[in-house]
Motif scaffolding. Structure first.
Motif, PDB file in Angstrom:
ATOM      1  N   LEU A  54       0.906  -1.114  -0.040  1.00 37.68           N
ATOM      2  CA  LEU A  54      -0.009   0.222  -0.292  1.00 37.68           C
ATOM      3  C   LEU A  54       0.811   1.245  -0.153  1.00 37.68           C
ATOM      4  O   LEU A  54       0.521   2.246  -0.604  1.00 37.68           O
ATOM      5  N   GLY A  55       1.717   1.145   0.553  1.00 34.66           N
ATOM      6  CA  GLY A  55       2.945   2.429   0.811  1.00 34.66           C
ATOM      7  C   GLY A  55       3.524   2.603  -0.615  1.00 34.66           C
ATOM      8  O   GLY A  55       3.429   3.807  -1.090  1.00 34.66           O
ATOM      9  N   VAL A  56       3.815   1.560  -1.539  1.00 34.10           N
ATOM     10  CA  VAL A  56       4.379   1.612  -2.937  1.00 34.10           C
ATOM     11  C   VAL A  56       3.166   2.126  -3.728  1.00 34.10           C
ATOM     12  O   VAL A  56       3.438   2.971  -4.545  1.00 34.10           O
ATOM     13  N   LEU A  57       1.912   1.663  -3.532  1.00 34.59           N
ATOM     14  CA  LEU A  57       0.752   2.166  -4.360  1.00 34.59           C
ATOM     15  C   LEU A  57       0.499   3.515  -4.207  1.00 34.59           C
ATOM     16  O   LEU A  57       0.216   4.410  -5.070  1.00 34.59           O
ATOM     17  N   LEU A  58       0.491   3.819  -2.821  1.00 31.33           N
ATOM     18  CA  LEU A  58       0.352   5.471  -2.537  1.00 31.33           C
ATOM     19  C   LEU A  58       1.575   6.376  -3.325  1.00 31.33           C
ATOM     20  O   LEU A  58       1.052   7.446  -3.700  1.00 31.33           O
ATOM     21  N   MET A  59       2.648   5.895  -3.219  1.00 29.92           N
ATOM     22  CA  MET A  59       3.569   6.736  -3.898  1.00 29.92           C
ATOM     23  C   MET A  59       3.615   6.727  -5.315  1.00 29.92           C
ATOM     24  O   MET A  59       3.775   7.903  -5.820  1.00 29.92           O
ATOM     25  N   ALA A  60       3.152   5.755  -5.712  1.00 34.23           N
ATOM     26  CA  ALA A  60       2.718   5.750  -7.334  1.00 34.23           C
ATOM     27  C   ALA A  60       1.645   6.686  -7.638  1.00 34.23           C
ATOM     28  O   ALA A  60       1.856   7.321  -8.780  1.00 34.23           O
ATOM     29  N   GLY A  61       0.752   6.694  -6.566  1.00 29.84           N
ATOM     30  CA  GLY A  61      -0.475   7.475  -6.861  1.00 29.84           C
ATOM     31  C   GLY A  61      -0.057   8.841  -6.901  1.00 29.84           C
ATOM     32  O   GLY A  61      -0.573   9.601  -7.698  1.00 29.84           O
ATOM     33  N   PHE A  62       0.678   9.603  -5.894  1.00 26.41           N
ATOM     34  CA  PHE A  62       1.269  10.705  -5.851  1.00 26.41           C
ATOM     35  C   PHE A  62       1.994  10.959  -6.904  1.00 26.41           C
ATOM     36  O   PHE A  62       1.921  12.207  -7.647  1.00 26.41           O
ATOM     37  N   ALA A  63       2.831   9.962  -7.532  1.00 24.40           N
ATOM     38  CA  ALA A  63       3.819  10.286  -8.693  1.00 24.40           C
ATOM     39  C   ALA A  63       3.087  10.651 -10.023  1.00 24.40           C
ATOM     40  O   ALA A  63       3.357  11.285 -10.511  1.00 24.40           O
ATOM     41  N   GLY A  64       2.035   9.789 -10.187  1.00 30.45           N
ATOM     42  CA  GLY A  64       1.210   9.932 -11.151  1.00 30.45           C
ATOM     43  C   GLY A  64       0.289  11.250 -11.164  1.00 30.45           C
ATOM     44  O   GLY A  64       0.346  12.018 -12.362  1.00 30.45           O
ATOM     45  N   ALA A  65      -0.263  11.779 -10.208  1.00 28.41           N
ATOM     46  CA  ALA A  65      -0.766  13.090 -10.025  1.00 28.41           C
ATOM     47  C   ALA A  65       0.030  14.150 -10.403  1.00 28.41           C
ATOM     48  O   ALA A  65      -0.062  14.825 -10.917  1.00 28.41           O
ATOM     49  N   LEU A  66       1.555  13.830  -9.848  1.00 26.76           N
ATOM     50  CA  LEU A  66       2.441  15.006 -10.111  1.00 26.76           C
ATOM     51  C   LEU A  66       2.791  14.934 -11.618  1.00 26.76           C
ATOM     52  O   LEU A  66       2.782  16.097 -12.368  1.00 26.76           O
ATOM     53  N   LEU A  67       2.908  13.740 -12.297  1.00 24.81           N
ATOM     54  CA  LEU A  67       3.304  13.576 -13.576  1.00 24.81           C
ATOM     55  C   LEU A  67       2.257  14.493 -14.531  1.00 24.81           C
ATOM     56  O   LEU A  67       2.366  14.912 -15.468  1.00 24.81           O
ATOM     57  N   LEU A  68       0.974  14.169 -13.903  1.00 23.01           N
ATOM     58  CA  LEU A  68      -0.181  14.660 -14.777  1.00 23.01           C
ATOM     59  C   LEU A  68      -0.259  16.118 -15.017  1.00 23.01           C
ATOM     60  O   LEU A  68      -0.580  16.867 -15.796  1.00 23.01           O
ATOM     61  N   ASP A  69       0.037  16.789 -13.606  1.00 21.88           N
ATOM     62  CA  ASP A  69       0.122  18.139 -13.455  1.00 21.88           C
ATOM     63  C   ASP A  69       1.272  18.727 -14.270  1.00 21.88           C
ATOM     64  O   ASP A  69       0.969  19.635 -14.770  1.00 21.88           O
ATOM     65  N   VAL A  70       2.539  18.290 -14.364  1.00 26.82           N
ATOM     66  CA  VAL A  70       3.602  18.718 -14.794  1.00 26.82           C
ATOM     67  C   VAL A  70       3.504  18.595 -16.386  1.00 26.82           C
ATOM     68  O   VAL A  70       3.819  19.477 -17.146  1.00 26.82           O
ATOM     69  N   ARG A  71       2.920  17.316 -16.827  1.00 27.95           N
ATOM     70  CA  ARG A  71       2.605  17.218 -18.407  1.00 27.95           C
ATOM     71  C   ARG A  71       1.736  18.531 -18.977  1.00 27.95           C
ATOM     72  O   ARG A  71       1.840  18.812 -19.798  1.00 27.95           O
ATOM     73  N   ARG A  72       0.544  18.574 -18.201  1.00 26.88           N
ATOM     74  CA  ARG A  72      -0.312  19.443 -18.505  1.00 26.88           C
ATOM     75  C   ARG A  72       0.210  20.982 -18.674  1.00 26.88           C
ATOM     76  O   ARG A  72      -0.216  21.868 -19.468  1.00 26.88           O
ATOM     77  N   ARG A  73       1.052  21.272 -17.454  1.00 29.11           N
ATOM     78  CA  ARG A  73       1.601  22.650 -17.667  1.00 29.11           C
ATOM     79  C   ARG A  73       2.631  22.831 -18.819  1.00 29.11           C
ATOM     80  O   ARG A  73       2.707  23.997 -19.445  1.00 29.11           O
ATOM     81  N   GLY A  74       3.250  21.802 -19.260  1.00 28.72           N
ATOM     82  CA  GLY A  74       4.238  21.844 -20.260  1.00 28.72           C
ATOM     83  C   GLY A  74       5.526  22.857 -19.740  1.00 28.72           C
ATOM     84  O   GLY A  74       5.589  23.338 -18.574  1.00 28.72           O
TER      85      GLY A  74
END
Length: 76
Positions: A54-74
């Motif tokens: 669950l810790g690994v999955l939480l970190m992956a979820g946070f990383a995915g949210a961050l990547l989506l935000d960074v990719r959207r801004r460019g």
């Protein structure tokens, strides 16, 4: 203040407190908790292994949210 207004204010507070600025992180936390519950009820993992997963999955979820935000801004 009537009961309906008080209930709306209460609901807005908890929404802002739990979801905050990024709904993707809140959704990933809920998804990971549901996955953990399903694995726990199925008996698929022990306590320590489940906590690590669950810790690994939480970190992956946070990383995915961050990547989506960074990719959207460019690039700026």
């Amino acid at each position: 203040m009537n009961i309906a207004a008080l209930a709306r204010t209460f609901a807005r507070f908890w929404y802002a407190f739990l979801v905050g600025d990024d709904w993707k992180i809140a959704a990933s936390v809920v998804a990971v908790l549901l996955i953990g519950l399903a694995l726990l009820l199925a008996g698929a993992a022990s306590g320590g292994a489940l906590a690590a997963l669950l810790g690994v999955l939480l970190m992956a979820g946070f990383a995915g949210a961050l990547l989506l935000d960074v990719r959207r801004r460019g690039p700026h």
